[in-house]
Each structure stands twice: as C-alpha cells, then as structure tokens.
Design a protein around this motif. Sequence first.
Motif, mmCIF file in Angstrom:
data_model
loop_
_atom_site.group_PDB
_atom_site.id
_atom_site.type_symbol
_atom_site.label_atom_id
_atom_site.label_comp_id
_atom_site.label_asym_id
_atom_site.label_seq_id
_atom_site.Cartn_x
_atom_site.Cartn_y
_atom_site.Cartn_z
ATOM 1 N N VAL A 275 74.184 124.817 -13.268
ATOM 2 C CA VAL A 275 75.101 125.793 -13.878
ATOM 3 C C VAL A 275 75.104 127.066 -13.014
ATOM 4 C CG1 VAL A 275 75.690 127.108 -15.962
ATOM 5 C CG2 VAL A 275 74.640 124.841 -16.182
ATOM 6 N N GLY A 276 73.943 127.440 -12.506
ATOM 7 C CA GLY A 276 73.877 128.640 -11.660
ATOM 8 C C GLY A 276 72.640 128.604 -10.795
ATOM 9 N N ASP A 277 72.653 129.358 -9.684
ATOM 10 C CA ASP A 277 71.475 129.319 -8.805
ATOM 11 C C ASP A 277 70.826 130.677 -8.604
ATOM 12 O OD1 ASP A 277 73.277 130.601 -7.080
ATOM 13 O OD2 ASP A 277 72.324 129.697 -5.323
ATOM 14 N N GLU A 296 78.598 134.183 -11.774
ATOM 15 C CA GLU A 296 79.164 134.044 -10.428
ATOM 16 C C GLU A 296 80.047 132.796 -10.328
ATOM 17 O OE1 GLU A 296 76.548 136.019 -7.295
ATOM 18 O OE2 GLU A 296 75.149 134.646 -8.250
ATOM 19 N N ASN A 297 80.695 132.679 -9.177
ATOM 20 C CA ASN A 297 81.620 131.554 -8.956
ATOM 21 C C ASN A 297 81.295 130.820 -7.660
ATOM 22 O OD1 ASN A 297 83.755 130.057 -9.914
ATOM 23 N ND2 ASN A 297 85.300 131.240 -8.808
ATOM 24 N N GLY A 298 80.180 131.204 -7.029
ATOM 25 C CA GLY A 298 79.794 130.588 -5.761
ATOM 26 C C GLY A 298 78.302 130.744 -5.556
ATOM 27 N N PHE A 299 77.834 130.248 -4.417
ATOM 28 C CA PHE A 299 76.410 130.335 -4.077
ATOM 29 C C PHE A 299 76.267 131.124 -2.782
ATOM 30 C CE2 PHE A 299 77.101 125.952 -5.832
ATOM 31 C CZ PHE A 299 76.617 126.217 -7.107
ATOM 32 N N LEU A 315 73.757 121.431 0.783
ATOM 33 C CA LEU A 315 74.375 121.143 2.079
ATOM 34 C C LEU A 315 75.816 120.661 1.875
ATOM 35 C CD1 LEU A 315 73.567 121.267 5.038
ATOM 36 C CD2 LEU A 315 72.997 118.837 4.920
ATOM 37 N N ALA A 316 75.998 119.770 0.922
ATOM 38 C CA ALA A 316 77.358 119.264 0.649
ATOM 39 C C ALA A 316 78.266 120.421 0.208
ATOM 40 C CB ALA A 316 77.304 118.193 -0.437
ATOM 41 N N SER A 317 77.711 121.372 -0.526
ATOM 42 C CA SER A 317 78.522 122.506 -1.011
ATOM 43 C C SER A 317 79.063 123.336 0.141
ATOM 44 C CB SER A 317 77.695 123.423 -1.930
ATOM 45 O OG SER A 317 77.113 122.677 -2.962
ATOM 46 N N THR A 318 78.378 123.274 1.306
ATOM 47 C CA THR A 318 78.765 124.143 2.438
ATOM 48 C C THR A 318 79.732 123.461 3.407
ATOM 49 O OG1 THR A 318 76.962 123.390 3.870
ATOM 50 C CG2 THR A 318 76.469 125.221 2.403
ATOM 51 N N GLN A 319 80.217 122.288 3.072
ATOM 52 C CA GLN A 319 80.996 121.538 4.067
ATOM 53 C C GLN A 319 82.484 121.896 4.075
ATOM 54 O OE1 GLN A 319 79.097 119.417 6.422
ATOM 55 N NE2 GLN A 319 77.822 120.963 5.424
ATOM 56 N N PRO A 381 81.733 127.916 -2.346
ATOM 57 C CA PRO A 381 82.334 127.861 -3.692
ATOM 58 C C PRO A 381 81.542 126.920 -4.608
ATOM 59 C CG PRO A 381 83.964 127.394 -1.957
ATOM 60 C CD PRO A 381 82.627 127.385 -1.300
ATOM 61 N N ALA A 382 81.296 127.347 -5.831
ATOM 62 C CA ALA A 382 80.530 126.510 -6.778
ATOM 63 C C ALA A 382 81.204 125.157 -6.976
ATOM 64 C CB ALA A 382 80.384 127.245 -8.106
ATOM 65 N N LYS A 383 82.539 125.155 -6.926
ATOM 66 C CA LYS A 383 83.241 123.901 -7.214
ATOM 67 C C LYS A 383 82.968 122.821 -6.165
ATOM 68 C CE LYS A 383 87.823 125.000 -5.276
ATOM 69 N NZ LYS A 383 87.635 126.269 -4.605
ATOM 70 N N ASN A 384 82.418 123.210 -5.016
ATOM 71 C CA ASN A 384 82.057 122.217 -3.987
ATOM 72 C C ASN A 384 80.804 121.425 -4.357
ATOM 73 O OD1 ASN A 384 84.053 123.196 -2.394
ATOM 74 N ND2 ASN A 384 82.760 124.008 -0.769
ATOM 75 N N CYS A 385 80.025 121.934 -5.305
ATOM 76 C CA CYS A 385 78.690 121.367 -5.547
ATOM 77 C C CYS A 385 78.807 120.021 -6.269
ATOM 78 C CB CYS A 385 77.873 122.357 -6.370
ATOM 79 S SG CYS A 385 76.229 121.748 -6.730
ATOM 80 N N PRO A 386 78.292 118.951 -5.653
ATOM 81 C CA PRO A 386 78.443 117.622 -6.257
ATOM 82 C C PRO A 386 77.786 117.516 -7.636
ATOM 83 C CG PRO A 386 77.620 117.467 -3.998
ATOM 84 C CD PRO A 386 77.611 118.916 -4.362
ATOM 85 N N CYS A 387 76.770 118.344 -7.906
ATOM 86 C CA CYS A 387 76.098 118.217 -9.208
ATOM 87 C C CYS A 387 76.444 119.404 -10.118
ATOM 88 C CB CYS A 387 74.590 118.079 -9.026
ATOM 89 S SG CYS A 387 73.859 119.480 -8.182
#
Length: 596
Positions: A275-277, A296-299, A315-319, A381-387
């Motif tokens: 949910v958040g980091d 927030e809306n990103g990491f 890592l996937a979130s940063t691609q 962007p948070a929406k990139n996060c696979p989990c």
Amino acid sequence: MELTNNKFVLDFVKKYADLMQPDQIVWIDGSKKQLNELTKEALSTGEVYKCNSKLLPGCLYHRTAVNDVARVEGRTFICTSTKEMAGPTNNWMAPAEAYAKLDAIASGCMKGRTMYVIPYSMCKIGSPFAKYGIELTDSIYVVLNMAIMTRVDKKVLDKIVEGDFVRGIHSKVQLDAENRYICQFPEDNTIYSLNSGYGGNVLLGKKCFALRIASYQAWKEGWMAEHMLILGVQKPNGEIKYITAAFPSACGKTNLAMLIPPECYTAKGYKVFTVGDDIAWLRKGRGGQLYAVNPENGFFGVAPGTNAKSNPNALASTQKGTIFTNVVYNPKDKTVWWEGLDKNPPKNVLDWKGNKWSGGMVDEEGKIIKGAHPNSRFTAPAKNCPCLSSEFENKKGVPISAIIFGGRRAKAAPLVYEARDWKHGVFIGSIMASETTAAATGAVGVVRHDPMAMIPFCGYNMADYFQHWLDMGKKCKNRPKIFNVNWFRTDENGNFMWPGFGDNMRVLDWILERCEDAVDAVETPIGYMPKPEDINLEGLNMTTDDLKKILDCDKKVWLAEAADIENFYATKFGDTLPKELYAELKKLKKNLRKRS
Ligand code: OXD
Ligand code: MN
C-alpha cells in the motif's frame, strides 16, 4: 494562464512572484501534454537525460549538484512561535526571523527563470484523508517528480476551500550549501525550501508536508502522520491483514513493503501487497480500528542494493516512467546502473558526478570508486508496482492489525518482540535507535535515538507527539498490537545473523498469528518473544539454535540500553516526557533486575 479564481491561492502566487521575480509563471495542470512539453524543455537544457526508449520507456536521468545529495537535517528548521513548540529534537527559528532571512535569499532568485505553480493532493483527491498543497518552484525536475510522487491535477484547485492549503515555496537559487534552508512553519501551513535540488528537500509534498506539517495537523485534528510503510498479507484463505512499519530512512522499508514470501509460503497461497513504502496517515475508523492510507502516489526509493533478488517488485516498478537520480548513466545505450544492481558494472560510462567511470575503478589508495551515490534514487509511479494493493486508492484506507517499529542495530535488539500493551508499545517506539545512513548528510553508521523513526520529521515537540500516541491508543478501542523487529543483528564476525528480505515473511507470520491469538509467546523483561520453534524455518539453512541467538535478550546489554534511554529521556525531555513512559522505563529496569 491562472487556473483558479481562489483569492488566497492567487495572493500567495503573487506574493512570491513579486519577491522572486520570475520571467514567467506557468501553472501546472497535470496533463500528459504539458508534462511532455516540460520534459522536452528539460532535455534540451540538460536538466535531464533520456533513457533507452525500448529498455526504459519514458524514463529520465538526472544528476544533482555534488554538494546536494541528501536531506540536510542541520539546515532543517521548525519555525513555530515558541522554541518549546518545536521541542528539543528540532532546530528552531522564530518565524519572523526565518521569513526575513529566507526572503532576503529569495529576493530576485527567479530572474531569468520560470516559476511553476504546482497544485497537488496528498492522498486521492476527495478522500477524507486528502490534504491539498501548492508548490512554487523554478525546477522542471521538481515538477516531473511531483507529478509521480503526488496527484498533480488542476482539479485540486477546485477542492481548495479559501486558504486551506499548504503553501510550498522552493527555489534552487544558486544551490549554495551555506544558504540552504528547509523551513517548516506548521502554524502557517507553509514550507520554504531554498538552495537545494535534492528530492527529500524539494519535493515538498513528501517529508516537509506529509510528515512535518502533517504531523502537526494530525496532532491538532486527532489523527497520525507517520514514517511508515503499509503492507497487506494475504493468507491462503484469501483474508488480508494489514501492517504498518516504521523504520528510519534507508533501512529497508521499500524492501519490506514489496516483499516476496519464500517458497514455503507462496506454495500455500500467501501473498504480500504494497500500500505504501514510506509514509502512512492513520485515522480512527469503523469499529474503533486504526485505518491507514499512503498519501503518496509513487516511490522515491534508494537505488543501490535494489536488484532482481533483493526486491524484484521495486526493480520492476522502475522499468518505465521513472526518474533516476545520481546513479550511473551509460550515454551509449542510455541505460542506468547502480551498485548492487548486478555483478556486471558497465565500462566507459559516467558516474553520478558525470565523470568517466568504469566498474572496478579504484582511487590512489586502492579503494573502489562507486559509480552511484549511496543515496541515489529512483522516482517510480506506484501504479508500476506488480504487487500494488487493490486497496491503494481506497479513500477510507485499510484497517491496521499490527504496527512494527524497527531499526538497524548490530546488537541489543532481538529479531522480534511484542509490546505487552499499547502504552508499552509507545515506549518501544520512543526508545528506537538506529545506525545512521546516507539518506541524510553526516556520519554513517552511528547509533542515534530515533523515536518512531520520526526524529527528522516530527513537526512539533516530540514530548507532545508521544502524548498524542498515548491519546490515540485511548481513542481507539480496537488497537493494533505493537512489535519491534531488527533484521540487522550481526555475529562476532560482523555477519548478518538473519537472512532478511523475503524471509522477513517468517517474522510477519508470527506477528499476525499473535494478532489472532493463534500462537503462544514467552514473557521476557523487554516484552513477549516467540518460542524459537514458532518461527517457521522451513527451507532455510538455519537451526532453532541459530535462531535462539538472534532472539536472545542479553540482560547486561539491556541494562546498559536502559541507562542510555534514561539519559536520552532526561537530557532531551526532562519532566515534559509523559509520565507513562517513565513508568515503562522503570518497569523495564525492574524486570531486568528481577530476572538476572
Ligand atoms: C526518504 C528518507 O527519502 O527517509 O524516504 O530520507
Ligand atoms: Mn523515508
């Protein structure tokens, strides 16, 4: 063109435009079109570089000034009407003095530049948790980062009622470290940040607003703003339990928030959702439970050490759509690299300072020269996060079953222990200590007291903050249980004793079982500890005897710890500290003596 008729907003923009004298003012509407135009402009001036559009689509690369790579706690001030309001753990400046000093530095600082006006929301727009802000800045890098980290949208302007918004003023000025100031004025809902371009100092929605200003608002309004990740653990029966965890900067919050459980858990159907980091806002909700949202809306994550094994989800979130700051840049194929990404550092590329660099380079003393700064970052962007949790956008937040405190401690703190009750839990939070990291300037690896991981972020007197925690406990009849963890204990050779990362799931499992009264615990002088056989070691190269060593509570070490806490309490807070916390300390000392 101005995007609102709100007189308070217009007056604010005019006041600082008059002072800073930009050549033009551009209102940010949050549209893709406008952000693309700004990206083009920043590319043309070299403020950002493009990344490989096949491998890293929509990603950008940026370098900060070499003297501007981390938060500057020594130059961060809480500017309240009295010093006492800021308390003993904050730098304080009187508001009039601070405004005068900052206005003098800012006078004319945007001549030849553009002032961007960014309307943004912390939390989903319209959520009962949402708070709105306007940031003025002369940096496109800031605009692009804010568009990832917050909800930048012209609709925010329609939500602002009269003057109820957080005023943020930022200018890079000359990036002069001697005149760098990060000032918060909690009574005025104002943040004034000058002479920096580093994220933690200039993305004003993050530390300055969502923690320093928000913690003050939360105190006044009866909620909580905390330096915490939020995660959900889905059990094989489909039920999801939510946990928040406070750790100091660069102690693995992003890794824990995006944890992938070990095989023995995934095989049974366990999953972890993020949910958040970094930041949690908590309010009392249905059933007297605490509910949390990530504002927030990103990491804004630490890059070094992030890899396909330590945190594949990060890592996937940063691609795609990510901004990399102060990592290694390869101008040939436009890819990025950092220490710990893989074992193949590139050759003939540029390091975080823009110097030629090849993996394995050493200085005159034979020491490895790092390519990425230890506090280099990705803004993803948070929406990139696979989990990413399906509840990420839930306006009401998620119900919290457990709160975890943790730090980076080579000794003393065991792998996990549980507070006897809320008051004891607040005590455990208040005695948190951790080794310092590269996230802030200054020495790294020095143990310092960092209650609730909020030492750099509490926007008011920390004694009042502790009292607020105690009061919130009284207010919520269905309180989360409180725990302390330490993933960083080392043996006599300095090796970590616990594997960490995905295997931390084994500790979360015990924590959730405790929340459901499904497992017993052993009472010790410091709190409840697991029976070693109750921590699942399946598939780990570790015995119950190894585990006993990390679960050990050495009385001598803890008596020294208690003396240190007493000193911290007395020298920092004296009799302003809530009595309940002194009573808990007394109990700890008594327990340690009784059983030795
Ligand atoms: C962060 C920090 O960037 O705590 O999250 O410094
Ligand atoms: Mn943080």
